[in-house]
Write a protein that holds these residues in place. Structure first.
Motif, PDB file in Angstrom:
ATOM      1  N   VAL A  51       0.841  -1.064  -0.007  1.00 11.50           N
ATOM      2  CA  VAL A  51      -0.066  -0.047   0.016  1.00 11.50           C
ATOM      3  C   VAL A  51       0.856   1.133  -0.042  1.00 11.50           C
ATOM      4  O   VAL A  51       1.671   1.395   0.914  1.00 11.50           O
ATOM      5  N   VAL A  52       0.793   2.015  -1.027  1.00  9.49           N
ATOM      6  CA  VAL A  52       1.423   3.371  -0.931  1.00  9.49           C
ATOM      7  C   VAL A  52       0.462   4.525  -0.675  1.00  9.49           C
ATOM      8  O   VAL A  52      -0.267   4.795  -1.375  1.00  9.49           O
ATOM      9  N   ILE A  53       0.708   5.061   0.189  1.00  9.26           N
ATOM     10  CA  ILE A  53      -0.178   6.226   0.944  1.00  9.26           C
ATOM     11  C   ILE A  53       0.522   7.661   0.288  1.00  9.26           C
ATOM     12  O   ILE A  53       2.005   7.774   0.542  1.00  9.26           O
ATOM     13  N   GLN A  54      -0.335   8.324  -0.353  1.00  6.57           N
ATOM     14  CA  GLN A  54      -0.001   9.604  -0.906  1.00  6.57           C
ATOM     15  C   GLN A  54      -0.330  10.773  -0.015  1.00  6.57           C
ATOM     16  O   GLN A  54      -1.738  10.951   0.247  1.00  6.57           O
ATOM     17  N   LEU A  55       0.618  11.685   0.055  1.00  9.10           N
ATOM     18  CA  LEU A  55       0.132  13.005   0.992  1.00  9.10           C
ATOM     19  C   LEU A  55      -0.146  14.151  -0.060  1.00  9.10           C
ATOM     20  O   LEU A  55      -0.059  15.128   0.289  1.00  9.10           O
ATOM     21  N   ALA A  56      -0.333  13.736  -1.361  1.00  6.73           N
ATOM     22  CA  ALA A  56      -0.754  14.770  -2.274  1.00  6.73           C
ATOM     23  C   ALA A  56      -1.960  14.120  -3.046  1.00  6.73           C
ATOM     24  O   ALA A  56      -2.505  13.048  -2.578  1.00  6.73           O
ATOM     25  N   LYS A  57      -2.502  14.994  -4.077  1.00 10.76           N
ATOM     26  CA  LYS A  57      -3.954  14.535  -4.614  1.00 10.76           C
ATOM     27  C   LYS A  57      -3.558  13.483  -5.102  1.00 10.76           C
ATOM     28  O   LYS A  57      -2.537  12.906  -5.905  1.00 10.76           O
ATOM     29  N   GLY A  58      -4.685  12.132  -5.199  1.00 12.52           N
ATOM     30  CA  GLY A  58      -4.529  10.933  -5.635  1.00 12.52           C
ATOM     31  C   GLY A  58      -5.679  10.367  -5.881  1.00 12.52           C
ATOM     32  O   GLY A  58      -6.781  11.046  -5.718  1.00 12.52           O
ATOM     33  N   ARG A  59      -5.783   9.294  -6.387  1.00  9.40           N
ATOM     34  CA  ARG A  59      -7.204   8.445  -6.649  1.00  9.40           C
ATOM     35  C   ARG A  59      -7.467   7.592  -5.587  1.00  9.40           C
ATOM     36  O   ARG A  59      -6.469   6.908  -4.986  1.00  9.40           O
ATOM     37  N   THR A  60      -8.492   7.027  -5.517  1.00 11.55           N
ATOM     38  CA  THR A  60      -8.944   6.003  -4.709  1.00 11.55           C
ATOM     39  C   THR A  60      -9.284   4.538  -5.198  1.00 11.55           C
ATOM     40  O   THR A  60      -9.502   4.528  -6.541  1.00 11.55           O
ATOM     41  N   CYS A  61      -9.193   3.530  -4.483  1.00 11.68           N
ATOM     42  CA  CYS A  61      -9.603   2.377  -5.251  1.00 11.68           C
ATOM     43  C   CYS A  61     -10.577   1.535  -4.171  1.00 11.68           C
ATOM     44  O   CYS A  61     -10.914   2.028  -3.213  1.00 11.68           O
ATOM     45  N   PRO A  62     -10.914   0.446  -4.409  1.00 12.77           N
ATOM     46  CA  PRO A  62     -12.130  -0.502  -3.773  1.00 12.77           C
ATOM     47  C   PRO A  62     -11.521  -0.640  -2.367  1.00 12.77           C
ATOM     48  O   PRO A  62     -10.336  -0.405  -2.013  1.00 12.77           O
ATOM     49  N   ASP A  63     -12.393  -0.790  -1.458  1.00  6.30           N
ATOM     50  CA  ASP A  63     -11.956  -1.266   0.038  1.00  6.30           C
ATOM     51  C   ASP A  63     -11.216  -2.294   0.146  1.00  6.30           C
ATOM     52  O   ASP A  63     -10.995  -3.268  -0.738  1.00  6.30           O
TER      53      ASP A  63
END
Length: 134
Positions: A51-63
């Motif tokens: 899992v890569v957590i972004q501290l800038a704008k990004g997209r989400t994915c399923p649960d």
């Protein structure tokens, strides 16, 4: 993007709940939703997820609910690295190297092209010699 890395053995419990417009992200039971603007989950069968957590704008994915190696993504800004690289340049040495390049041509912007090519070569760590003429 630069990614901080954690050793493969350091798995953390990750739970992502997405509703389409927002997501909640818990890592080892701690809610990080307010500081996370995006994340990426990569999971291959038989392996722990990444899992890569972004501290800038990004997209989400399923649960997602499972164990994963967690890394924090930081948008790559080349400006500071380029500024540090360029500030270390000796202008006389750069001019001499550019003028000695076999690919230097007398065409429009030829010297500037040679300077840029020389800087690219040095940025790649190639300090010994200029490339052969093409």
């Amino acid at each position: 993007m630069e990614i901080t890395d954690t050793p493969a053995a350091d798995l953390q419990q990750v739970k992502v709940t997405a509703d389409g417009s927002k997501a909640s992200i818990l890592i080892d039971g701690v809610d990080y939703s307010r500081v996370v603007s995006g994340y990426t989950i990569h999971h291959q069968a038989g392996q722990a997820a990444d899992v890569v957590i972004q501290l800038a704008k990004g997209r989400t994915c399923p649960d997602f609910d499972g164990h994963a190696r967690v890394a924090v993504g930081v948008p790559y800004e080349p400006g500071p690295a380029a500024a540090a690289f360029l500030s270390a340049m000796d202008a006389g040495l750069l001019e001499k190297a550019a003028l000695a390049r076999p690919d230097l041509d007398g065409g429009q912007h030829g010297f500037t092209k040679a300077v840029l090519a020389q800087l690219q070569q040095w940025a790649r760590g190639e300090f010994d010699q200029a490339p052969e003429a093409t």
